[in-house]
Design a protein around this motif. Structure first.
Motif, PDB file in Angstrom:
ATOM      1  N   GLY A 234     -29.868 -15.512  52.662  1.00 45.06           N
ATOM      2  CA  GLY A 234     -29.205 -14.497  53.479  1.00 45.06           C
ATOM      3  C   GLY A 234     -30.191 -13.569  54.155  1.00 45.06           C
ATOM      4  N   ILE A 235     -31.216 -13.128  53.423  1.00 39.59           N
ATOM      5  CA  ILE A 235     -32.209 -12.236  54.018  1.00 39.59           C
ATOM      6  C   ILE A 235     -33.015 -12.978  55.096  1.00 39.59           C
ATOM      7  CG2 ILE A 235     -34.328 -10.943  53.539  1.00 39.59           C
ATOM      8  CD1 ILE A 235     -33.191 -10.161  50.879  1.00 39.59           C
ATOM      9  N   GLY A 236     -33.390 -14.225  54.810  1.00 46.75           N
ATOM     10  CA  GLY A 236     -34.136 -14.979  55.809  1.00 46.75           C
ATOM     11  C   GLY A 236     -33.342 -15.194  57.088  1.00 46.75           C
ATOM     12  N   ALA A 237     -32.058 -15.532  56.944  1.00 44.60           N
ATOM     13  CA  ALA A 237     -31.225 -15.736  58.135  1.00 44.60           C
ATOM     14  C   ALA A 237     -31.059 -14.440  58.916  1.00 44.60           C
ATOM     15  CB  ALA A 237     -29.862 -16.288  57.712  1.00 44.60           C
ATOM     16  N   ALA A 238     -30.861 -13.333  58.196  1.00 43.92           N
ATOM     17  CA  ALA A 238     -30.682 -12.049  58.879  1.00 43.92           C
ATOM     18  C   ALA A 238     -31.954 -11.620  59.603  1.00 43.92           C
ATOM     19  CB  ALA A 238     -30.264 -10.990  57.862  1.00 43.92           C
ATOM     20  N   THR A 299     -20.692 -15.601  49.603  1.00 46.63           N
ATOM     21  CA  THR A 299     -21.413 -14.330  49.630  1.00 46.63           C
ATOM     22  C   THR A 299     -22.402 -14.253  50.784  1.00 46.63           C
ATOM     23  OG1 THR A 299     -21.236 -14.334  47.215  1.00 46.63           O
ATOM     24  CG2 THR A 299     -22.736 -12.742  48.174  1.00 46.63           C
ATOM     25  N   LEU A 300     -22.867 -15.393  51.280  1.00 45.20           N
ATOM     26  CA  LEU A 300     -23.886 -15.411  52.326  1.00 45.20           C
ATOM     27  C   LEU A 300     -23.516 -14.565  53.551  1.00 45.20           C
ATOM     28  CD1 LEU A 300     -25.441 -18.997  52.465  1.00 45.20           C
ATOM     29  CD2 LEU A 300     -26.643 -16.826  52.373  1.00 45.20           C
ATOM     30  N   PRO A 301     -22.316 -14.700  54.135  1.00 43.33           N
ATOM     31  CA  PRO A 301     -22.011 -13.870  55.306  1.00 43.33           C
ATOM     32  C   PRO A 301     -22.100 -12.376  55.025  1.00 43.33           C
ATOM     33  CG  PRO A 301     -20.421 -15.651  55.085  1.00 43.33           C
ATOM     34  CD  PRO A 301     -21.230 -15.650  53.840  1.00 43.33           C
ATOM     35  N   THR A 302     -21.650 -11.948  53.847  1.00 42.28           N
ATOM     36  CA  THR A 302     -21.722 -10.527  53.510  1.00 42.28           C
ATOM     37  C   THR A 302     -23.158 -10.048  53.437  1.00 42.28           C
ATOM     38  OG1 THR A 302     -19.666 -10.725  52.244  1.00 42.28           O
ATOM     39  CG2 THR A 302     -21.036  -8.801  51.804  1.00 42.28           C
ATOM     40  N   THR A 307     -27.687  -7.120  55.642  1.00 42.19           N
ATOM     41  CA  THR A 307     -29.123  -7.104  55.920  1.00 42.19           C
ATOM     42  C   THR A 307     -29.399  -6.781  57.378  1.00 42.19           C
ATOM     43  OG1 THR A 307     -29.486  -8.742  54.176  1.00 42.19           O
ATOM     44  CG2 THR A 307     -31.230  -8.467  55.803  1.00 42.19           C
ATOM     45  N   ARG A 308     -28.623  -7.338  58.282  1.00 38.19           N
ATOM     46  CA  ARG A 308     -28.814  -7.029  59.704  1.00 38.19           C
ATOM     47  C   ARG A 308     -28.527  -5.563  59.988  1.00 38.19           C
ATOM     48  NH1 ARG A 308     -26.546 -11.313  63.921  1.00 38.19           N
ATOM     49  NH2 ARG A 308     -27.955 -10.020  65.178  1.00 38.19           N
ATOM     50  N   ALA A 309     -27.507  -5.013  59.346  1.00 36.09           N
ATOM     51  CA  ALA A 309     -27.220  -3.585  59.530  1.00 36.09           C
ATOM     52  C   ALA A 309     -28.362  -2.723  58.997  1.00 36.09           C
ATOM     53  CB  ALA A 309     -25.906  -3.232  58.838  1.00 36.09           C
TER      54      ALA A 309
END
Length: 434
Positions: A234-238, A299-302, A307-309
């Motif tokens: 999730g952090i890597g994608a964001a 959980t990934l989308p959350t 992270t983007r925010a």
């Protein structure tokens, strides 16, 4: 003669009587609207707190009994004719307990009455005595004092959940059975200690022996797998989407789809896991590893959105200053922006994991609601989870599982409160104000 080039006189603003009745009526209307808005907000907050109080009160009033268990203290003669020192596991332990109960009530005779008498103690009482003798074989041939749980009807009687005034034909216990229990209580052989079995034992079809250990360990393994997968991915994608991806139409499409995935019902992720992990890949059913993979997808989308925010909240001056001293784009992101955004990232991750902790539907679809009487030793063993264990107990017809269901819900709420409190602590502890 007038000058044609002279400016026209400025238009006079219409006069308004600020002390007149029209302004007073308008001001009174504004104050009434403000009071109504304030009253509506107070009512909404009060209603929310009242509903929460009723929920917690109903759970506590029903579930607090499950944190105590009624026990009997009796003398047990470990008959060497029934128990062999060479192989105590193959001994007739039920007969040992039957002899102990008959010695406690020598006046009771008859096969039918003796069967009912032996039903006072839980089916797990014989195994408790067995484990004690196995640990110390020197007890064979001696009388020992043991404390064992009552069966569920007598536990309900001790907790006042069986009305003694109910006609006998509509009551779970007959009058003489209640008299036997009262006799033990008069002798001081009945106690109600804290029910550690609720946390140290796995599930059982007998309420007095059922516990949450298997569900707690299954939840732990599932959340661990979920965290290990969803947190770095999730952090890597964001980071890629926010810092490195081009701001074009494709990036907008991906962002819209991530936001849509965050709103997809959890049962859809369960169906996806059923088709992919169990159907295509042939993974083990009811395993916490599969449950963790399913929860990670949910959980990934959350985590990506949080992270983007958090990355957007870092002031642009941090990036500009780092670039100004010669740092590369990668050094700016990982050396300056990401550390400053980490408190918000951790908060979003914990909230996402707390949401995954309470999910039931996707775990039901991958079989984590099976009746399993052993706690899992790892993420690949069959297990249940806290939400599915609550579902299993709520669906049980046994009266004793009612209080255990409420107790399990209280335990789940306790974990959710702890995780959200941890998120608040991390946000306040590491938050930077610009």
């Amino acid at each position: 003669m007038t000058d044609a080039t002279a400016p026209a006189p400025a238009a006079q603003a219409p006069s308004f009587d600020w002390s007149g009745p029209k302004f007073s009526a308008h001001l009174a209307k504004r104050k009434r609207s403000q009071l109504w808005l304030k009253a509506g907000g107070i009512f909404a907050i009060s209603f929310a707190f009242a509903t929460l109080f009723l929920l917690i009160a109903s759970l506590v009033s029903t579930g607090w009994q499950a944190f105590r268990q009624t026990h009997a203290t009796i003398e047990v003669y470990v008959n060497p004719d029934l128990v062999s020192a060479e192989d105590p596991f193959r001994a007739n332990w039920r007969r040992v307990m039957q002899d102990a109960m008959q010695a406690t009530f020598p006046e009771i005779e008859g096969a039918a009455d003796l069967r009912r008498l032996n039903g006072m103690l839980s089916n797990g009482a014989a195994f408790i005595v067995r484990d004690r003798v196995v640990a110390n074989p020197a007890l064979i041939g001696r009388e020992i004092i043991v404390t064992v749980p009552f069966s569920d009807p007598y536990d309900q009687l001790a907790k006042g959940l069986i009305d003694r005034e109910t006609p006998e034909e509509f009551r779970r216990l007959k009058a003489d059975e209640i008299a036997w229990f009262d006799d033990l209580q008069a002798r001081g052989l009945v106690s109600k200690p804290f029910n550690w079995t609720l946390f140290t034992s796995a599930d059982s079809r007998f309420p007095e022996l059922a516990g949450l250990r298997g569900a707690l360990l299954g939840t732990f393994w599932a959340l661990l797998v979920c965290f290990v997968i969803s947190f770095p991915v999730g952090i890597g994608a964001a980071i890629y989407l926010e810092e490195f991806a081009k701001k074009d139409r494709w990036n907008d499409i991906i962002e819209i789809n991530i936001n849509n995935l965050a709103a997809v019902p959890s049962v859809v992720f369960g169906l996806l896991a059923l088709a992919v992990f169990l159907g295509w890949f042939g993974m083990q059913r009811s395993a916490p590893f599969v449950g963790g993979l399913t929860l990670a997808l949910m959980t990934l989308p959350t985590i990506i959105i949080a992270t983007r925010a958090a990355l957007k909240a870092v002031p642009p001056s941090i990036r500009e200053a780092a670039l100004g001293v010669g740092a590369s784009k990668q050094q700016v992101v990982f050396g300056h922006v990401l550390p400053l955004a980490m408190p918000g990232i951790l908060t979003g991750t914990i909230i996402g994991l707390a949401q995954a902790l309470g999910e039931t539907a996707p775990l039901l679809l991958i079989g984590m609601n099976a009746f399993i009487t052993a706690a899992p030793a790892g993420p690949f063993d069959t297990a249940t989870a806290l939400p599915t264990q609550i579902f299993i107990w709520a669906d049980s017809p046994e009266r004793g599982f009612v209080s255990r269901t409420s107790a399990a819900i209280l335990v789940l709420l306790g974990f959710l409160i702890l995780m959200n409190a941890l998120a608040v602590f991390l946000r306040r502890r590491f938050e930077r104000r610009w």
